[in-house]
Design a protein around this motif. Sequence first.
Motif, PDB file in Angstrom:
ATOM      1  N   LEU A   1       0.842  -1.205   0.000  1.00 54.32           N
ATOM      2  CA  LEU A   1       0.000   0.000   0.000  1.00 54.32           C
ATOM      3  C   LEU A   1       0.873   1.249   0.000  1.00 54.32           C
ATOM      4  O   LEU A   1       0.576   2.232  -0.685  1.00 54.32           O
ATOM      5  N   THR A   2       1.958   1.224   0.771  1.00 58.00           N
ATOM      6  CA  THR A   2       2.852   2.383   0.788  1.00 58.00           C
ATOM      7  C   THR A   2       3.533   2.548  -0.553  1.00 58.00           C
ATOM      8  O   THR A   2       3.609   3.647  -1.108  1.00 58.00           O
ATOM      9  N   LYS A   3       4.036   1.448  -1.084  1.00 54.49           N
ATOM     10  CA  LYS A   3       4.744   1.511  -2.368  1.00 54.49           C
ATOM     11  C   LYS A   3       3.806   1.990  -3.475  1.00 54.49           C
ATOM     12  O   LYS A   3       4.203   2.728  -4.365  1.00 54.49           O
ATOM     13  N   GLY A   4       2.553   1.566  -3.412  1.00 55.62           N
ATOM     14  CA  GLY A   4       1.600   1.933  -4.455  1.00 55.62           C
ATOM     15  C   GLY A   4       0.952   3.292  -4.223  1.00 55.62           C
ATOM     16  O   GLY A   4       0.160   3.742  -5.038  1.00 55.62           O
ATOM     17  N   GLY A   5       1.269   3.948  -3.109  1.00 56.15           N
ATOM     18  CA  GLY A   5       0.725   5.280  -2.874  1.00 56.15           C
ATOM     19  C   GLY A   5      -0.771   5.282  -2.639  1.00 56.15           C
ATOM     20  O   GLY A   5      -1.515   6.024  -3.269  1.00 56.15           O
ATOM     21  N   ILE A   6      -1.240   4.437  -1.727  1.00 53.18           N
ATOM     22  CA  ILE A   6      -2.685   4.337  -1.520  1.00 53.18           C
ATOM     23  C   ILE A   6      -3.091   4.817  -0.127  1.00 53.18           C
ATOM     24  O   ILE A   6      -2.451   4.457   0.872  1.00 53.18           O
ATOM     25  N   PHE A   7      -4.155   5.599  -0.077  1.00 51.73           N
ATOM     26  CA  PHE A   7      -4.708   6.160   1.160  1.00 51.73           C
ATOM     27  C   PHE A   7      -3.618   6.909   1.940  1.00 51.73           C
ATOM     28  O   PHE A   7      -2.726   7.471   1.338  1.00 51.73           O
ATOM     29  N   VAL A   8      -3.677   6.962   3.268  1.00 52.98           N
ATOM     30  CA  VAL A   8      -2.752   7.838   3.999  1.00 52.98           C
ATOM     31  C   VAL A   8      -1.296   7.424   3.826  1.00 52.98           C
ATOM     32  O   VAL A   8      -0.394   8.261   3.886  1.00 52.98           O
ATOM     33  N   SER A   9      -1.066   6.123   3.574  1.00 56.37           N
ATOM     34  CA  SER A   9       0.325   5.727   3.374  1.00 56.37           C
ATOM     35  C   SER A   9       0.856   6.253   2.047  1.00 56.37           C
ATOM     36  O   SER A   9       2.039   6.154   1.766  1.00 56.37           O
ATOM     37  N   GLY A  10      -0.008   6.813   1.214  1.00 57.24           N
ATOM     38  CA  GLY A  10       0.441   7.325  -0.068  1.00 57.24           C
ATOM     39  C   GLY A  10       0.634   8.826  -0.090  1.00 57.24           C
ATOM     40  O   GLY A  10       0.748   9.418  -1.149  1.00 57.24           O
ATOM     41  N   LEU A  11       0.680   9.447   1.093  1.00 55.89           N
ATOM     42  CA  LEU A  11       0.798  10.915   1.103  1.00 55.89           C
ATOM     43  C   LEU A  11       2.180  11.394   0.668  1.00 55.89           C
ATOM     44  O   LEU A  11       2.395  12.595   0.497  1.00 55.89           O
ATOM     45  N   TRP A  12       3.119  10.473   0.460  1.00 52.77           N
ATOM     46  CA  TRP A  12       4.415  10.880  -0.103  1.00 52.77           C
ATOM     47  C   TRP A  12       4.230  11.278  -1.554  1.00 52.77           C
ATOM     48  O   TRP A  12       5.059  11.978  -2.133  1.00 52.77           O
TER      49      TRP A  12
ATOM     50  N   LEU B  69       0.932  17.184   6.961  1.00 46.95           N
ATOM     51  CA  LEU B  69       0.862  15.717   6.949  1.00 46.95           C
ATOM     52  C   LEU B  69       1.841  15.100   5.977  1.00 46.95           C
ATOM     53  O   LEU B  69       2.101  13.910   6.026  1.00 46.95           O
ATOM     54  N   GLU B  70       2.362  15.917   5.060  1.00 47.90           N
ATOM     55  CA  GLU B  70       3.287  15.369   4.077  1.00 47.90           C
ATOM     56  C   GLU B  70       4.733  15.464   4.535  1.00 47.90           C
ATOM     57  O   GLU B  70       5.643  15.183   3.768  1.00 47.90           O
ATOM     58  N   ASN B  71       4.946  15.906   5.793  1.00 46.11           N
ATOM     59  CA  ASN B  71       6.314  15.958   6.307  1.00 46.11           C
ATOM     60  C   ASN B  71       6.898  14.560   6.373  1.00 46.11           C
ATOM     61  O   ASN B  71       6.191  13.584   6.573  1.00 46.11           O
ATOM     62  N   PHE B  72       8.211  14.507   6.244  1.00 49.19           N
ATOM     63  CA  PHE B  72       8.888  13.227   6.149  1.00 49.19           C
ATOM     64  C   PHE B  72       8.570  12.296   7.324  1.00 49.19           C
ATOM     65  O   PHE B  72       8.223  11.136   7.133  1.00 49.19           O
ATOM     66  N   ASP B  73       8.651  12.847   8.553  1.00 50.65           N
ATOM     67  CA  ASP B  73       8.414  12.001   9.729  1.00 50.65           C
ATOM     68  C   ASP B  73       7.005  11.423   9.726  1.00 50.65           C
ATOM     69  O   ASP B  73       6.781  10.281  10.096  1.00 50.65           O
ATOM     70  N   HIS B  74       6.052  12.252   9.279  1.00 49.24           N
ATOM     71  CA  HIS B  74       4.670  11.790   9.265  1.00 49.24           C
ATOM     72  C   HIS B  74       4.458  10.675   8.251  1.00 49.24           C
ATOM     73  O   HIS B  74       3.642   9.786   8.456  1.00 49.24           O
TER      74      HIS B  74
ATOM     75  N   ILE C   8       6.522   8.345   7.453  1.00 40.07           N
ATOM     76  CA  ILE C   8       6.937   7.073   8.060  1.00 40.07           C
ATOM     77  C   ILE C   8       5.915   6.675   9.127  1.00 40.07           C
ATOM     78  O   ILE C   8       5.561   5.512   9.262  1.00 40.07           O
ATOM     79  N   GLY C   9       5.423   7.668   9.863  1.00 43.17           N
ATOM     80  CA  GLY C   9       4.446   7.392  10.901  1.00 43.17           C
ATOM     81  C   GLY C   9       3.175   6.782  10.324  1.00 43.17           C
ATOM     82  O   GLY C   9       2.629   5.834  10.871  1.00 43.17           O
ATOM     83  N   PHE C  10       2.728   7.320   9.169  1.00 40.55           N
ATOM     84  CA  PHE C  10       1.514   6.800   8.551  1.00 40.55           C
ATOM     85  C   PHE C  10       1.659   5.338   8.173  1.00 40.55           C
ATOM     86  O   PHE C  10       0.690   4.580   8.175  1.00 40.55           O
ATOM     87  N   MET C  11       2.922   4.962   7.838  1.00 39.62           N
ATOM     88  CA  MET C  11       3.154   3.575   7.477  1.00 39.62           C
ATOM     89  C   MET C  11       2.766   2.665   8.644  1.00 39.62           C
ATOM     90  O   MET C  11       2.087   1.654   8.464  1.00 39.62           O
ATOM     91  N   SER C  12       3.206   3.051   9.864  1.00 36.03           N
ATOM     92  CA  SER C  12       2.879   2.213  11.018  1.00 36.03           C
ATOM     93  C   SER C  12       1.382   2.285  11.300  1.00 36.03           C
ATOM     94  O   SER C  12       0.761   1.301  11.699  1.00 36.03           O
ATOM     95  N   LEU C  13       0.784   3.474  11.056  1.00 35.06           N
ATOM     96  CA  LEU C  13      -0.657   3.624  11.277  1.00 35.06           C
ATOM     97  C   LEU C  13      -1.441   2.668  10.383  1.00 35.06           C
ATOM     98  O   LEU C  13      -2.387   2.003  10.834  1.00 35.06           O
ATOM     99  N   VAL C  14      -1.027   2.563   9.113  1.00 34.93           N
ATOM    100  CA  VAL C  14      -1.727   1.676   8.182  1.00 34.93           C
ATOM    101  C   VAL C  14      -1.571   0.225   8.633  1.00 34.93           C
ATOM    102  O   VAL C  14      -2.527  -0.555   8.577  1.00 34.93           O
ATOM    103  N   LEU C  15      -0.363  -0.116   9.127  1.00 35.28           N
ATOM    104  CA  LEU C  15      -0.164  -1.489   9.604  1.00 35.28           C
ATOM    105  C   LEU C  15      -1.111  -1.785  10.754  1.00 35.28           C
ATOM    106  O   LEU C  15      -1.734  -2.845  10.821  1.00 35.28           O
TER     107      LEU C  15
END
Lengths: 484, 111
Positions: A195-206, A458-463, A465-472
Motif C-alpha cells: 500500500l505504501t509503495k503503491g501510494g494508496i490512502f494515507v500511506s500514499g501521502l508521499w 501531513l506530508e512531512n517526512f516524519d509523518h 513514516i508514521g503513517f506507514m505504522s498507522l496503516v499497519l
Amino acid sequence: MTPWTIFWIALPFLVGFSIYLVPQGDRLLALGVTLVSALYAASLFGLGAPIEFHLLDSFGVTLVADPLSAYFVLTNALVTAAVFLYCWNTNKTAFFYIQAIILHGSINAAFIAADFISLYVALEVIGIAAFLLIAYPRRNPSLWVALRYLFVSNTAMLFYLVGAVLVYQSQQSFAFTGLGGAPLEAKVLILGGLLTKGGIFVSGLWLPLTHAEAESPVSALLSGVVVKAGAFPIVRLALMVEALDPVVRWFGVAAALLGVTYALLETDAKRVLACSTLSQLGWVLAAPTGAGFYALAHGLVKAALFLTVGNLPSRDLTVLRQYPIYTSLWLPLTLASLSISGFPGFVGFGAKMLTLKQALPWQTIALNVAATGTAILYAKFIFLPHQRAEKSADGAGIKPGLGMALTLLIGALLLANGVYLGAYTGPNVLKVLAIIGIGWLLYAWVIRPLTLRLPRVLENFDHLIGFMSLVLVMLLGRGWLWLF
Amino acid sequence: MLHACVYATILLGFFGIIFKENLVMKIIAMDVMSTGVIALFVLVAARHGVYTPIVADEAKGALADPVPQAVILTAIVIGFSIQALMLVGVMKLARDNPTLETREIEKGYRP
C-alpha cells in the motif's frame, strides 16, 4: 510462449546496458523496447487464458501472465513510448533513456511476477531507477524529493520482506498462492508494504510532492505506471485470496475520497494532478476485477495531462485563470480531462462504468461522490480561458515532441473505448452526464470561489513514516475484526 | 528468545527512523532495521537445523534451509546499494545543509 516471455522480460535490461556502449542510438533503441512490450501485451490479449511459468525448480521464479497483466503492460508500453516521443528533441542525455528503459523493464517484471521475492526485486529496482530519474536535474530540491521517495519506499519494502519470510515459514514457498494460508501478521505486513509503495490512502501521502516536483516527463512516468507497480500486486492478491478482497475494496474507496478532497483544495496544477492520482489509484483497487481496464484509462490520461501541464506558462491555476492559454494546449487538456471525468466517447467512461458495475452496494455511493469530485476538479482545467495563437507569436503552437506524444495517448484513449462497448446504454450515459453536470455546477458555485487550503504538514517526512505504522495497525485491527 | 531480539531490532530501527532528526542517523537506523530483517531470514532458515546443506555420505545433523539464505543474499545486496546511493545523495545535500536536519531541509526546499 515461454521463450517469448523471457525475451520480452530481458530485453529492456539488455538494451538499457547496451545504450552505455552505443549512446548515439539511445532514443531509437528505447522506443523499440516499448514497441516489443506493446506486442507482448497484444499477444497476451490474444491468448486470453492465463499462462504460468516456473523457472528453475520449485523454489525458482514463478511468473503468471494473464489479460489483467496485459492491460498493465500495455499501459506501461504506451506511457513510456509517449514519454520518449516527448523527450525526442530535448537535450536529455543517454543516461536518462537508460534509467527510463530499466524502469520500464522492472515495471514489466512486477506485472507478471507471481512470487514474493521476484516482486521484491522488481519493486526495489523500480525504486532505484525512479530515484535516479527524479534526481536527474541534480538540483538540491529534486535530490531531496528523490531521497525522500527512496527512503519511504525502502522502509516499506523492509516490512514487506518480514511478511514474505513469514509466508515462507508457514507455506515453505514464496509463491503468491501461499498467502491464503499464511498467518495474519504476514498478510498485514505484505499488504502494508505494498500500500505504501503503491501510494494508496494515507500511506500514499508521499505521492503529491514527489509527483509534483519531478520534471513533467518523469511525473508522467511516475503517475502513469510506477505507482501501478505497487497497486498491481495488491489487485492480484485480492483476486487470489478471498479474505483480502473486502480490505482492498475498503482501502480503494477511502483512497478515492481522500485523494479527491486533497485535489479539490489545491491550486497548483501539478499538485492537483498528483492528488488526483491518489484518488484514481483508489478506483483501481475499489473493484479488483475491473482494475486492468481502469489502470489503462488512468495511465494514458494522466501521462497526457502531466506532459501538457508541463508546457503551460504557469503552474498556478489562479494565474492561469487570468492569462488565456493557447488553444492548442487547451484542447488536449480538455480531451484528457473529459476522459478522466468519464465523459462518453472516451475510455474513461467505459472504465468508470465497469468499476461501478463491479462495485459492491456499499461502495456505490462513495464512488459516485468520488466521481463527482473528479468532475469538479477537472473542471478547473476545462474552464481555463484560452485563445488562438498568433502565427508570429514566439512559442506558439505545441512542440513536435509533445504533439507526437499526445497523438499517441489521446488516440489510444479513443481506440481503447472499443473494449467495453456494453457500457453505452441510455441510463449509464444519462447518469454520467448528470454526475459531470452536478460537478461543473458545484465547481462554479462552491469550489472556485473557495479559498480554503489544506495544510501540508501531513506530508512531512516524519509523518510519512508514521503513517506507514498507522496503516499497519489499521490492517491489523481489521484482521482482528474478522477473527472475532 | 532469539525471535524477540530480532523483532526488537527491527522495531528499534523503525523508531530510529522516526525519532532521529539527522538524516545520516535516519539512514543508519534504516540499516539497523534491515539488519533485523536479515537476521529474521537467517533465523527462519535455521528453524530445523544449523548444518550447511552439502551433499555428503553421512549427514552431521539436522540441515539448515538454504532457500531463505539464498533469497536474503539478494536483499542484502539491494539494501546496501540503496544505502550507498542515499549516502551519495546526502553528501551532495550536506554542502548546502551542513546540519542535515530533516526538518530544516524540508523547510528550505518547500515550493
